[in-house]
Scaffold this motif. Sequence first.
Motif, PDB file in Angstrom:
ATOM      1  N   ASN A   5      33.215  34.302  43.969  1.00  0.00           N
ATOM      2  CA  ASN A   5      34.055  33.107  43.835  1.00  0.00           C
ATOM      3  C   ASN A   5      35.040  33.257  42.672  1.00  0.00           C
ATOM      4  OD1 ASN A   5      32.646  31.935  45.923  1.00  0.00           O
ATOM      5  ND2 ASN A   5      31.321  30.692  44.623  1.00  0.00           N
ATOM      6  N   GLY A   6      34.548  33.815  41.561  1.00  0.00           N
ATOM      7  CA  GLY A   6      35.395  34.004  40.386  1.00  0.00           C
ATOM      8  C   GLY A   6      36.551  34.952  40.662  1.00  0.00           C
ATOM      9  N   VAL A   7      36.272  36.028  41.390  1.00  0.00           N
ATOM     10  CA  VAL A   7      37.330  37.006  41.704  1.00  0.00           C
ATOM     11  C   VAL A   7      38.393  36.374  42.604  1.00  0.00           C
ATOM     12  CG1 VAL A   7      37.806  39.156  42.968  1.00  0.00           C
ATOM     13  CG2 VAL A   7      35.862  39.039  41.402  1.00  0.00           C
ATOM     14  N   VAL A   8      37.951  35.637  43.628  1.00  0.00           N
ATOM     15  CA  VAL A   8      38.910  35.015  44.558  1.00  0.00           C
ATOM     16  C   VAL A   8      39.771  33.994  43.810  1.00  0.00           C
ATOM     17  CG1 VAL A   8      39.157  33.564  46.617  1.00  0.00           C
ATOM     18  CG2 VAL A   8      37.414  35.368  46.565  1.00  0.00           C
ATOM     19  N   LEU A   9      39.117  33.154  43.012  1.00  0.00           N
ATOM     20  CA  LEU A   9      39.872  32.146  42.251  1.00  0.00           C
ATOM     21  C   LEU A   9      40.856  32.811  41.283  1.00  0.00           C
ATOM     22  CD1 LEU A   9      37.050  29.570  41.388  1.00  0.00           C
ATOM     23  CD2 LEU A   9      39.137  29.048  42.636  1.00  0.00           C
ATOM     24  N   SER A  10      40.397  33.836  40.586  1.00  0.00           N
ATOM     25  CA  SER A  10      41.244  34.495  39.582  1.00  0.00           C
ATOM     26  C   SER A  10      42.484  35.099  40.220  1.00  0.00           C
ATOM     27  CB  SER A  10      40.462  35.599  38.864  1.00  0.00           C
ATOM     28  OG  SER A  10      39.317  35.067  38.254  1.00  0.00           O
ATOM     29  N   ALA A  11      42.302  35.758  41.361  1.00  0.00           N
ATOM     30  CA  ALA A  11      43.433  36.438  42.009  1.00  0.00           C
ATOM     31  C   ALA A  11      44.487  35.432  42.458  1.00  0.00           C
ATOM     32  CB  ALA A  11      42.934  37.256  43.198  1.00  0.00           C
ATOM     33  N   THR A  12      44.051  34.338  43.080  1.00  0.00           N
ATOM     34  CA  THR A  12      45.037  33.357  43.554  1.00  0.00           C
ATOM     35  C   THR A  12      45.660  32.608  42.378  1.00  0.00           C
ATOM     36  OG1 THR A  12      43.191  31.844  43.968  1.00  0.00           O
ATOM     37  CG2 THR A  12      44.066  33.008  45.857  1.00  0.00           C
ATOM     38  N   TYR A  13      44.836  32.290  41.382  1.00  0.00           N
ATOM     39  CA  TYR A  13      45.380  31.594  40.208  1.00  0.00           C
ATOM     40  C   TYR A  13      46.391  32.479  39.465  1.00  0.00           C
ATOM     41  CZ  TYR A  13      41.982  27.725  40.401  1.00  0.00           C
ATOM     42  OH  TYR A  13      41.263  26.613  40.756  1.00  0.00           O
ATOM     43  N   ALA A  14      46.130  33.777  39.429  1.00  0.00           N
ATOM     44  CA  ALA A  14      47.024  34.682  38.700  1.00  0.00           C
ATOM     45  C   ALA A  14      48.431  34.632  39.278  1.00  0.00           C
ATOM     46  CB  ALA A  14      46.478  36.105  38.748  1.00  0.00           C
ATOM     47  N   LEU A  15      48.489  34.567  40.602  1.00  0.00           N
ATOM     48  CA  LEU A  15      49.795  34.507  41.261  1.00  0.00           C
ATOM     49  C   LEU A  15      50.520  33.205  40.897  1.00  0.00           C
ATOM     50  CD1 LEU A  15      50.957  36.691  43.017  1.00  0.00           C
ATOM     51  CD2 LEU A  15      50.217  35.439  45.036  1.00  0.00           C
ATOM     52  N   VAL A  16      49.745  32.133  40.788  1.00  0.00           N
ATOM     53  CA  VAL A  16      50.326  30.833  40.410  1.00  0.00           C
ATOM     54  C   VAL A  16      50.848  30.908  38.973  1.00  0.00           C
ATOM     55  CG1 VAL A  16      49.850  28.366  40.093  1.00  0.00           C
ATOM     56  CG2 VAL A  16      48.733  29.601  41.949  1.00  0.00           C
ATOM     57  N   ALA A  17      50.033  31.485  38.090  1.00  0.00           N
ATOM     58  CA  ALA A  17      50.386  31.511  36.664  1.00  0.00           C
ATOM     59  C   ALA A  17      51.540  32.464  36.373  1.00  0.00           C
ATOM     60  CB  ALA A  17      49.160  31.910  35.842  1.00  0.00           C
ATOM     61  N   LEU A  18      51.621  33.569  37.131  1.00  0.00           N
ATOM     62  CA  LEU A  18      52.668  34.558  36.853  1.00  0.00           C
ATOM     63  C   LEU A  18      54.055  33.959  37.027  1.00  0.00           C
ATOM     64  CD1 LEU A  18      51.346  37.911  38.341  1.00  0.00           C
ATOM     65  CD2 LEU A  18      52.004  37.440  35.983  1.00  0.00           C
ATOM     66  N   GLY A  19      54.232  33.185  38.083  1.00  0.00           N
ATOM     67  CA  GLY A  19      55.548  32.592  38.348  1.00  0.00           C
ATOM     68  C   GLY A  19      55.984  31.682  37.218  1.00  0.00           C
TER      69      GLY A  19
END
Lengths: 286, 400
Positions: free
Chosen positions: A7-21
């Motif tokens: 769960n942590g990996v899935v959340l981190s990957a999608t959140y990272a894309l949100v935060a990068l922008g």
Amino acid sequence: MEQIIVNGVVLSATYALVALGITLIFSIMNLLNFAHGQILMIGGFMVYYVYGVFGLPYAVALPVAAVVTGLIGFGFEVLLFRRVVRVATREENSMLLAVGTALLLENLALFGFGEKQRGVPSIVGGVYRVGAAFLPAGRLLVVLIALALIVALLLFVQYTRPGRAMRALAQDREVTYLMGVDVERISALGFALGAGLAGIAGGLLVTLSGVNAGIGTALSTKAFIMIMIGGAGVVAGAILGAVVLGFAEAVGYALIPGSTTYLLIFVGLILFLVLRPQGIMGKPQR
Amino acid sequence: MANGLHATRRGVLAGAGAAALLAASRPARAESVLKIGVLGVMSGPAASWGLVNKYCAQATAAMWNEKGGVTIDGTAYRIEIVPIDDKNDPKLAVSGAERLTEQDGIRYIIGPNVDTTAASVRPVAEKNGAIYFPYAFSKALYTPPAGNAVLGMIASYQAGPIIYRFLRDSRGVKSVAFVARNESDPLNQRKEGVEAAKKLGLNVVSSDDTYEGGTTDFFPVMSKVVSGKPDLIVLSGVAPADAPLLVKSARELGFKGQLSTETAQDAKVLREGAGNAADGFISVGGASTPEIASDYMNRFRDRYARVAGEWNDEAGTKVYALEIILATLQKAGRGAIGDVAAFKRTIDTFSMRNPFLREDKPLAYVGTAYFGQKRQIGVPMVVNEFHDGAFRTLFIGSVE
């Protein structure tokens, strides 16, 4: 335990894309884009219509989301923010403009797309077992796409000419200008790229969690938390912030009574910012 | 120029003649106006709750206005809907209620949608002599000394025990887990649900799992809920936007048991968001399933779709408010338009045929058993199960 990690990996990957922008736009424009979540929402709706309603392949829908949201970001920068950032004497003006664009997009979406939650079929079916954990194939694909895009962005920023110009702009706007860089063009490109990333994140998230006209504000808030943790304007910091928030959520929901998870996250964030206001990877302001 | 003028005159005469013919063929146009307020959340994540109220009122008003308006004591009134978005903010709900009652002189308001906004409206409604129809479940709103609020739908504490009993008796459910959004209304509904489940002898496996508003990934919270291996997972007060995601997450985590909620859901939202994973999901609906809907309800569906752009099954539970307000005013008489005391007196004896059900069933005010007075619309408790992309009515209950 395996499920918490998955769960942590899935959340981190999608959140990272949100935060990068959002961190990309902040680094270039020194602007906290309050409309980031709303742009993400527009990306989700693009994929909903292109893939879910018109039945075109997802491989077509995702680039459409990126292009449409990228153009929205480009338009915002050229038509609105460029002038306000240049003319305004206080930072609040551009912040208020960003809030205004967020409300504008949210209300336009409510008017144009309706009030309902929208969803699309999974890109791929099936559920994998990772030890004792469940990992649906659709979520795994989203993680892989997100990771590939993060790597592509890092390479772009590190090795391409516009990417280097963006990094220079993030470090010192005046010196970059004096070096002959077309600052306005790079700013517009950076805003478009940040918005496009939000659109892609929305296009990926719609396959997991659907989309509705009201999701933007909550996602923007999460994006702000991530870049505050990692350090505003630092690309690696945004990724680190996403990993911290993703795993905090995954661990919190599993081990802490539900309603206190975000309470503890916010308390932790406040304490952390008191000790290190610039975030983990941000540089202290002089 | 002369030709042009001549053509214009001819056109005006022809137009006037056509208008006269058209007017003669239509029902008498209502000259007086009856304003009805709709106050609720119409933007942000919970926008669908208030917007469905608004669209229902607008669709109902349009249907009445096409027939010449509502006739009260021999006078035809054109119905005008005045919607206000309170953004789920009690402060805005108060200012909205003040505007409706003081500026527009409105005495009948549909909404608000949640406990906090409904409670904040109470002093304004009581001070300015208005009746409001909240979709919030707090008993204090409807129990004396409160007297100006009428619950617009079935409350979770009314539907929950009936659904749990059905699942216990007919589906062999023995244990239950609750999950709720971390907000006051869903948390209150969870509390009521837990008590009801315990009274029925069900084993409550877990009841403290919550998620935040704006959650996009429900895997973490559902991982914990599913790990308790309950026979039934109750999604307390779940918003239509969250329901398919919670259901889908539970199924992807291998959950094979029952899932239910006491709130109204939309079949299309479930179909798009969860697909076949939502098969067997039980929720409370209105009169919208084909097997129970009357012709009038089907016409309402079409009109709603024209107003809102598409049908929403949530409207099946919210279709009743304006219809019963108008019918009660017809019975109470013209004086009730400006004085709610006459309306309140009529509530106790009011009854009409439920226009939305095919079967001949009465529609009246209820709630005495829960609030000590009739302060609830007697909406039938239609319990639906989702199957193959559509709702199927399991049974219809009622509240006294």
